[in-house]
Enzyme design. Structure first.
Site, PDB file in Angstrom:
ATOM      1  N   CYS A 194       0.855  -1.197   0.000  1.00 50.65           N
ATOM      2  CA  CYS A 194       0.000   0.000   0.000  1.00 50.65           C
ATOM      3  C   CYS A 194       0.891   1.247   0.000  1.00 50.65           C
ATOM      4  O   CYS A 194       1.841   1.334   0.788  1.00 50.65           O
ATOM      5  CB  CYS A 194      -0.903   0.005   1.221  1.00 50.65           C
ATOM      6  SG  CYS A 194      -1.856   1.534   1.349  1.00 50.65           S
ATOM      7  N   GLU A 247       3.353  -5.789   8.628  1.00 50.71           N
ATOM      8  CA  GLU A 247       3.720  -4.411   8.290  1.00 50.71           C
ATOM      9  C   GLU A 247       4.879  -3.925   9.171  1.00 50.71           C
ATOM     10  O   GLU A 247       5.826  -3.288   8.686  1.00 50.71           O
ATOM     11  CB  GLU A 247       2.508  -3.490   8.462  1.00 50.71           C
ATOM     12  CG  GLU A 247       2.829  -2.053   8.092  1.00 50.71           C
ATOM     13  CD  GLU A 247       1.708  -1.079   8.427  1.00 50.71           C
ATOM     14  OE1 GLU A 247       0.525  -1.439   8.257  1.00 50.71           O
ATOM     15  OE2 GLU A 247       2.021   0.041   8.874  1.00 50.71           O
ATOM     16  N   THR A 269       0.149   1.540  10.402  1.00 53.14           N
ATOM     17  CA  THR A 269      -0.962   2.316   9.817  1.00 53.14           C
ATOM     18  C   THR A 269      -2.332   1.947  10.372  1.00 53.14           C
ATOM     19  O   THR A 269      -3.298   2.666  10.140  1.00 53.14           O
ATOM     20  CB  THR A 269      -1.011   2.101   8.288  1.00 53.14           C
ATOM     21  OG1 THR A 269      -1.114   0.693   8.046  1.00 53.14           O
ATOM     22  CG2 THR A 269       0.203   2.673   7.604  1.00 53.14           C
ATOM     23  N   CYS A 271      -3.687   5.388   8.883  1.00 54.63           N
ATOM     24  CA  CYS A 271      -4.214   5.787   7.574  1.00 54.63           C
ATOM     25  C   CYS A 271      -5.661   6.257   7.663  1.00 54.63           C
ATOM     26  O   CYS A 271      -6.353   6.016   8.656  1.00 54.63           O
ATOM     27  CB  CYS A 271      -4.075   4.631   6.587  1.00 54.63           C
ATOM     28  SG  CYS A 271      -5.306   3.360   6.827  1.00 54.63           S
TER      29      CYS A 271
HETATM   30 FE1  SF4 Z   1      -3.331   1.074   3.073  1.00 50.84          FE
HETATM   31 FE2  SF4 Z   1      -4.679   1.815   5.257  1.00 50.84          FE
HETATM   32 FE3  SF4 Z   1      -5.695   0.008   3.643  1.00 50.84          FE
HETATM   33 FE4  SF4 Z   1      -3.559  -0.605   5.154  1.00 50.84          FE
HETATM   34  S1  SF4 Z   1      -5.634  -0.136   5.867  1.00 50.84           S
HETATM   35  S2  SF4 Z   1      -3.881  -1.118   2.985  1.00 50.84           S
HETATM   36  S3  SF4 Z   1      -2.492   1.384   5.107  1.00 50.84           S
HETATM   37  S4  SF4 Z   1      -5.276   2.185   3.112  1.00 50.84           S
END
Ligand code: SF4
Length: 336
Positions: free
Chosen positions: A125, A155, A193, A223
């Protein structure tokens, strides 16, 4: 007060005449409050599309390192189409095509893929990549990086790999007290995130107490999708008897939604799909709120709504707290 629109049975359209949700209007019939935004975020949409396009373009098998997103149903569907999920890059035959998951990978994983001559398609991402770049920048400046997150999460493992010698992972305020750093004036923090906004704020406050000169990212790392889904739970859970979160057990952002509700003393359950709903949870409830983690497909939410309808939750009201129109571009090799 939350403005909501009543949804006609069988439809999910917001009414043009919103009603007010408050405890003064506890409904007489059993009702479902369907939270919005819910489910897929832009990073998950992109990651799944990448695997599907790779399968179309190169044909199966396409190897995927780790679960592309943390949802059992998504992984099963892609497996049926010819994706092979592996734990490590060493499990991919030399020269084959491998997709890196939305959670990102460390430089060591990229190096290993190069050594094995793999064709790499990166589904990390972009919002996770942003955190990696921040880690690289702080490391180059000689900072000790405090990475707030869950140490076992893919992550965090990937971000940690950018500067393993300079990074300390903490997941609680208590762990901040135990930190030892070479220079308290050169400390920076970053976050996973998909954390709880409130818990993270608490940890950052403790970091600022211990390291008054600490630096952070220019904009917070948690995020938009995580934030919006948590804010929706905070707004609606207090008007509900139960929150059902559709998502897999290993989905960090889905688990945080359960915790946010529990912090408000509203019971919450995480279910992979409607089959996991225990009827005993529903019998004392008049108002059930429903949401979904960022890696949960919408059809699983609709299955749950249909299940609740059969349990006499006839009324469904969609509660929209924010609008999302985020999209991320595909990697150049798939952009067509
Ligand atoms: Fe990207 Fe947030 Fe979705 Fe994780 S949760 S993939 S950081 S938009």
């Amino acid at each position: 007060m939350i403005r909501i629109g009543e949804i006609p049975r069988g439809g999910l359209l917001l009414s043009s005449e919103p009603v007010i949700l408050s405890d003064a209007t506890i409904p007489e019939q059993k009702v479902v409050y369907l939270l919005k935004p819910r489910g897929f975020c832009a990073g998950v949409v992109r990651a799944i599309e990448i695997v599907e396009l790779a399968l179309d373009l190169y044909g199966p098998p396409i190897y995927v390192r780790k679960e592309i997103v943390h949802n059992r149903h998504v992984v099963e569907k892609l497996t049926a189409r010819g994706a092979i999920f592996v734990d490590e890059t060493e499990d991919v035959p030399p020269g084959a095509c491998v997709v890196f998951s939305a959670h990102g990978v460390s430089p060591a994983v990229r190096d290993e893929a190069r050594r094995r001559n793999l064709r790499v398609i990166d589904a990390t991402c972009p919002l996770v990549t942003k955190v990696h770049l921040e880690a690289v920048r702080f490391a180059r400046l000689g900072f000790t990086i405090v990475l707030i997150g869950h140490p076992e999460h893919d992550e965090v493992i990937g971000t940690l790999g950018e500067a393993p010698q300079q990074t300390r992972v903490v997941s609680s305020a208590e762990q901040v007290d135990q930190l030892e750093v070479p220079d308290p004036a050169s400390v920076a923090y970053l976050t996973q995130t998909t954390l709880s906004l409130d818990e993270t704020r608490h940890i950052i406050d403790r970091l600022r107490e211990r390291f008054p000169l600490i630096q952070g990212p220019p904009a917070q790392d948690i995020c938009y999708a995580t934030q919006n889904r948590q804010e929706a739970v905070k707004a609606v859970a207090p008007h509900s008897d139960l929150l059902l979160v559709v998502g897999s057990d290993n989905s960090s952002n889905a688990r945080r939604l359960v915790e946010v509700s529990e912090c408000l003393s509203v019971p919450a359950r995480l279910v992979d799909d409607a089959s996991e709903v225990d009827p005993a949870w529903l019998s004392p409830a008049q108002r059930v709120a429903v949401t979904a983690g960022a890696s949960t497909p919408e059809y699983l939410v609709q299955d749950l709504i249909a299940h609740l309808n059969r349990q006499r939750f006839d009324r469904v009201e969609e509660v929209e707290l924010a609008q999302e129109d985020v999209r991320f571009a595909l990697p150049p090799e798939l952009a067509g």
